[in-house]
Design a protein around this motif. Sequence first.
Motif, PDB file in Angstrom:
ATOM      1  N   ALA A 270      38.184  25.529  35.232  1.00 20.27           N
ATOM      2  CA  ALA A 270      37.676  26.320  34.984  1.00 20.27           C
ATOM      3  C   ALA A 270      38.487  27.469  36.341  1.00 20.27           C
ATOM      4  CB  ALA A 270      36.950  27.309  34.995  1.00 20.27           C
ATOM      5  N   ASP A 271      38.035  27.230  37.298  1.00 18.99           N
ATOM      6  CA  ASP A 271      39.180  27.725  38.336  1.00 18.99           C
ATOM      7  C   ASP A 271      40.442  27.565  38.727  1.00 18.99           C
ATOM      8  OD1 ASP A 271      36.549  29.373  39.142  1.00 18.99           O
ATOM      9  OD2 ASP A 271      35.604  27.702  40.574  1.00 18.99           O
ATOM     10  N   TYR A 272      40.495  26.573  38.864  1.00 23.68           N
ATOM     11  CA  TYR A 272      42.014  25.992  38.627  1.00 23.68           C
ATOM     12  C   TYR A 272      42.915  26.310  37.164  1.00 23.68           C
ATOM     13  CZ  TYR A 272      45.741  22.125  38.777  1.00 23.68           C
ATOM     14  OH  TYR A 272      46.748  21.641  39.076  1.00 23.68           O
ATOM     15  N   TYR A 273      42.196  26.685  36.122  1.00 23.07           N
ATOM     16  CA  TYR A 273      43.001  27.311  35.485  1.00 23.07           C
ATOM     17  C   TYR A 273      42.930  29.327  35.391  1.00 23.07           C
ATOM     18  CZ  TYR A 273      43.570  22.677  32.828  1.00 23.07           C
ATOM     19  OH  TYR A 273      43.402  22.089  32.059  1.00 23.07           O
ATOM     20  N   ALA A 274      42.093  29.357  35.645  1.00 24.13           N
ATOM     21  CA  ALA A 274      42.514  30.902  35.369  1.00 24.13           C
ATOM     22  C   ALA A 274      43.307  31.207  37.226  1.00 24.13           C
ATOM     23  CB  ALA A 274      41.118  31.586  36.804  1.00 24.13           C
ATOM     24  N   MET A 275      43.779  30.581  38.245  1.00 26.11           N
ATOM     25  CA  MET A 275      44.470  30.355  39.400  1.00 26.11           C
ATOM     26  C   MET A 275      45.678  30.458  38.475  1.00 26.11           C
ATOM     27  SD  MET A 275      42.803  31.415  42.298  1.00 26.11           S
ATOM     28  CE  MET A 275      44.362  30.958  43.330  1.00 26.11           C
ATOM     29  N   ILE A 276      45.688  29.537  37.562  1.00 26.42           N
ATOM     30  CA  ILE A 276      47.824  29.552  37.087  1.00 26.42           C
ATOM     31  C   ILE A 276      47.168  30.648  35.849  1.00 26.42           C
ATOM     32  CG2 ILE A 276      48.746  27.882  35.341  1.00 26.42           C
ATOM     33  CD1 ILE A 276      47.364  25.791  36.502  1.00 26.42           C
ATOM     34  N   SER A 277      46.697  30.862  34.954  1.00 28.48           N
ATOM     35  CA  SER A 277      46.733  32.111  34.298  1.00 28.48           C
ATOM     36  C   SER A 277      47.183  33.211  34.632  1.00 28.48           C
ATOM     37  CB  SER A 277      45.748  32.417  33.371  1.00 28.48           C
ATOM     38  OG  SER A 277      45.512  31.335  32.731  1.00 28.48           O
ATOM     39  N   HIS A 278      45.741  33.908  36.111  1.00 30.07           N
ATOM     40  CA  HIS A 278      46.978  34.669  36.843  1.00 30.07           C
ATOM     41  C   HIS A 278      47.756  34.475  37.406  1.00 30.07           C
ATOM     42  CE1 HIS A 278      46.359  37.139  40.799  1.00 30.07           C
ATOM     43  NE2 HIS A 278      46.775  38.164  39.707  1.00 30.07           N
ATOM     44  N   MET A 279      48.497  33.299  37.695  1.00 31.78           N
ATOM     45  CA  MET A 279      49.827  32.855  38.692  1.00 31.78           C
ATOM     46  C   MET A 279      50.481  33.754  37.064  1.00 31.78           C
ATOM     47  SD  MET A 279      51.759  30.310  40.444  1.00 31.78           S
ATOM     48  CE  MET A 279      51.458  29.034  39.601  1.00 31.78           C
ATOM     49  N   ASP A 280      50.869  32.544  36.339  1.00 31.12           N
ATOM     50  CA  ASP A 280      51.340  33.038  35.082  1.00 31.12           C
ATOM     51  C   ASP A 280      52.320  34.612  34.738  1.00 31.12           C
ATOM     52  OD1 ASP A 280      52.504  31.931  32.517  1.00 31.12           O
ATOM     53  OD2 ASP A 280      51.576  33.506  32.001  1.00 31.12           O
ATOM     54  N   ALA A 281      50.881  35.249  34.754  1.00 29.67           N
ATOM     55  CA  ALA A 281      51.092  36.766  34.490  1.00 29.67           C
ATOM     56  C   ALA A 281      52.218  37.167  35.759  1.00 29.67           C
ATOM     57  CB  ALA A 281      49.982  37.537  34.139  1.00 29.67           C
ATOM     58  N   GLN A 282      51.386  37.020  37.610  1.00 30.26           N
ATOM     59  CA  GLN A 282      52.770  38.052  38.068  1.00 30.26           C
ATOM     60  C   GLN A 282      54.440  37.184  37.954  1.00 30.26           C
ATOM     61  OE1 GLN A 282      51.517  39.873  40.275  1.00 30.26           O
ATOM     62  NE2 GLN A 282      49.736  40.383  38.252  1.00 30.26           N
ATOM     63  N   ILE A 283      54.538  35.891  37.261  1.00 31.02           N
ATOM     64  CA  ILE A 283      55.409  35.283  36.873  1.00 31.02           C
ATOM     65  C   ILE A 283      56.199  36.236  35.982  1.00 31.02           C
ATOM     66  CG2 ILE A 283      56.990  33.422  36.281  1.00 31.02           C
ATOM     67  CD1 ILE A 283      54.892  31.623  37.795  1.00 31.02           C
ATOM     68  N   GLY A 284      55.669  36.695  34.945  1.00 29.66           N
ATOM     69  CA  GLY A 284      55.655  38.081  34.610  1.00 29.66           C
ATOM     70  C   GLY A 284      56.449  39.145  34.658  1.00 29.66           C
ATOM     71  N   ARG A 285      56.342  39.516  35.865  1.00 23.65           N
ATOM     72  CA  ARG A 285      56.543  40.524  36.613  1.00 23.65           C
ATOM     73  C   ARG A 285      57.702  40.503  37.044  1.00 23.65           C
ATOM     74  NH1 ARG A 285      52.531  42.467  40.628  1.00 23.65           N
ATOM     75  NH2 ARG A 285      54.139  43.771  40.682  1.00 23.65           N
ATOM     76  N   VAL A 286      57.878  39.770  37.507  1.00 20.42           N
ATOM     77  CA  VAL A 286      59.655  39.259  38.096  1.00 20.42           C
ATOM     78  C   VAL A 286      60.363  38.981  36.898  1.00 20.42           C
ATOM     79  CG1 VAL A 286      61.044  37.317  39.040  1.00 20.42           C
ATOM     80  CG2 VAL A 286      58.734  37.939  39.736  1.00 20.42           C
ATOM     81  N   ILE A 287      59.844  38.224  36.016  1.00 23.71           N
ATOM     82  CA  ILE A 287      61.072  38.784  34.639  1.00 23.71           C
ATOM     83  C   ILE A 287      61.116  39.617  34.678  1.00 23.71           C
ATOM     84  CG2 ILE A 287      60.991  37.151  32.401  1.00 23.71           C
ATOM     85  CD1 ILE A 287      59.421  35.425  32.788  1.00 23.71           C
ATOM     86  N   GLU A 288      60.213  40.560  33.926  1.00 27.00           N
ATOM     87  CA  GLU A 288      60.547  41.638  33.483  1.00 27.00           C
ATOM     88  C   GLU A 288      61.376  42.625  34.109  1.00 27.00           C
ATOM     89  OE1 GLU A 288      59.893  43.278  31.018  1.00 27.00           O
ATOM     90  OE2 GLU A 288      59.468  41.461  30.030  1.00 27.00           O
ATOM     91  N   ALA A 289      60.929  42.376  36.391  1.00 27.20           N
ATOM     92  CA  ALA A 289      61.922  42.863  36.664  1.00 27.20           C
ATOM     93  C   ALA A 289      63.746  42.332  36.776  1.00 27.20           C
ATOM     94  CB  ALA A 289      61.500  42.767  38.008  1.00 27.20           C
ATOM     95  N   LEU A 290      63.829  41.376  36.136  1.00 28.87           N
ATOM     96  CA  LEU A 290      64.870  40.601  36.070  1.00 28.87           C
ATOM     97  C   LEU A 290      65.890  41.501  35.037  1.00 28.87           C
ATOM     98  CD1 LEU A 290      64.840  36.938  36.434  1.00 28.87           C
ATOM     99  CD2 LEU A 290      65.749  38.810  37.894  1.00 28.87           C
ATOM    100  N   LYS A 291      64.676  42.213  33.731  1.00 31.47           N
ATOM    101  CA  LYS A 291      65.076  42.381  32.327  1.00 31.47           C
ATOM    102  C   LYS A 291      65.526  43.962  32.605  1.00 31.47           C
ATOM    103  CE  LYS A 291      63.100  39.111  29.272  1.00 31.47           C
ATOM    104  NZ  LYS A 291      62.104  38.731  28.431  1.00 31.47           N
TER     105      LYS A 291
END
Length: 478
Positions: A270-291
């Motif tokens: 559960a903790d491992y997946y929480a870290m992955i989901s948080h990182m996934d959302a932050q990668i989304g910020r990088v993509i939005e900046a590119l857009k």
Amino acid sequence: MKEKNTKKLSHGRPSHVNPSPRKPNVVFLIADDHRGEAIGAFGNETVQTPVLDSLAASGTSCRNTHIFGGLSGAVCAPSRACVHTGIPIFRATIGKDMMNREHSSVIHPDVRVMPQTMQSAGYLTHAIGKWHNDKASFARSFEGGDKLAFRGMSEHTKVPVHDYDVTGAYPKEQEYVEHTFSTELFTDAAVNFIEDYEGDRPFFLYVAYTAPHDPRTAPEPYASMYDKSGIPLPPNFVREHPFDTGDMTVRDEKLAGWPRDEDEIRGHIADYYAMISHMDAQIGRVIEALKAKGIYDDTLIVYTADHGLAVGQHGLMGKQNLYEHSVRIPLIFRGPGVPEGKQELALASNIDIFPTVAGLCGVDLPEETEGISLCPIFAGEVGSVRGIVGSVYRDVQRMVTDGRWKLIRYYRSPETNTGTERIQLFDLLSDPWETQDLSAELANAGVIERLASELASWMQASGDILQEKPVIPAAPLA
């Protein structure tokens, strides 16, 4: 300690190269400990990764990519050296013996690494986050950077970092601690770079996260996203590994009690997946900046990881083994020249990542690069570029797979007096979780002989210093 640095980042020393406006920008994202199957788009029904799922849907995922391995318990350093150089660890790094930790982290000074090569081809190279290899290879690769982490790990809210140092020295006294959560810290720096980008040269932006590496302490609401009572245990969960792999008491294995408790392992997952989901959302910020910058479709995005992780599978917790959960990594390409919505099952090694990035960008590779570009697969010219892939761990484990059959050879280490002289054989087609060792079945003798020969040839070609040892016992051990 130095106070948090909030100034705009600097691009550092100038580069005397000609601009190449026709080449795509590159955002190279690499995670720490993200195993290959822990993405929703790849069939994991529990972990939530909508951003990575979107990248996979609009790009190509190389689902059968394995790490080359490493010669110390800190597998991340040698794995990153292989990614940076496209060369087997035995020739990419320096050192004298199998147990020399330096052998796994210090890149040979004569080897040209991926960002260095991209810079020579006209790219503006900028780094953010974890490097974990030697500072000299970093200094010859990047013109600028921000929030640079040279250590292997830290608490995610106490991250020792450096500002970019034009001298390349990065002395200890210039290191300071940042308290913004690591994933957000590095994402902030990446977004700042994209927003400040002036567009006169294509850029190579290297963003290296320290997630989902432990301590797995994701911030809310992600910390509460997964109820451990609803986390399914993997099919290959066992309370104890059945034999000594050669590194049973390494730091990672002490993160959970022995024998493994089902409820405790669910909490770790559960903790491992929480870290992955948080990182996934932050990668989304990088993509939005590119857009927002209007350059998303002109940018090649690469997502990968340095290695996988057991987190309870096979009774193990860490990455110091050669099971699929630890050696198979995510690898997603999205952008110019990349087919959309494809999941490729062709075998690949992490030394193939650099040649593939160079191929998609029209950049010539250094002569010493040994990895193989996956671009011919993307173009539909071939179905595969490798017949087998192999992986190493210290002086105690070697692995080879042809995509269906997989042989793991275990050795007893004369250095540490640990390990077991035996083999395992798995049919990954019918048993992807590696639960049934078929090495003792007489009907598989021919498969074992063939894979043993393949492993011996691969070890010799890779410069493996274990090559003089017999590959398998006279008969398979139960």
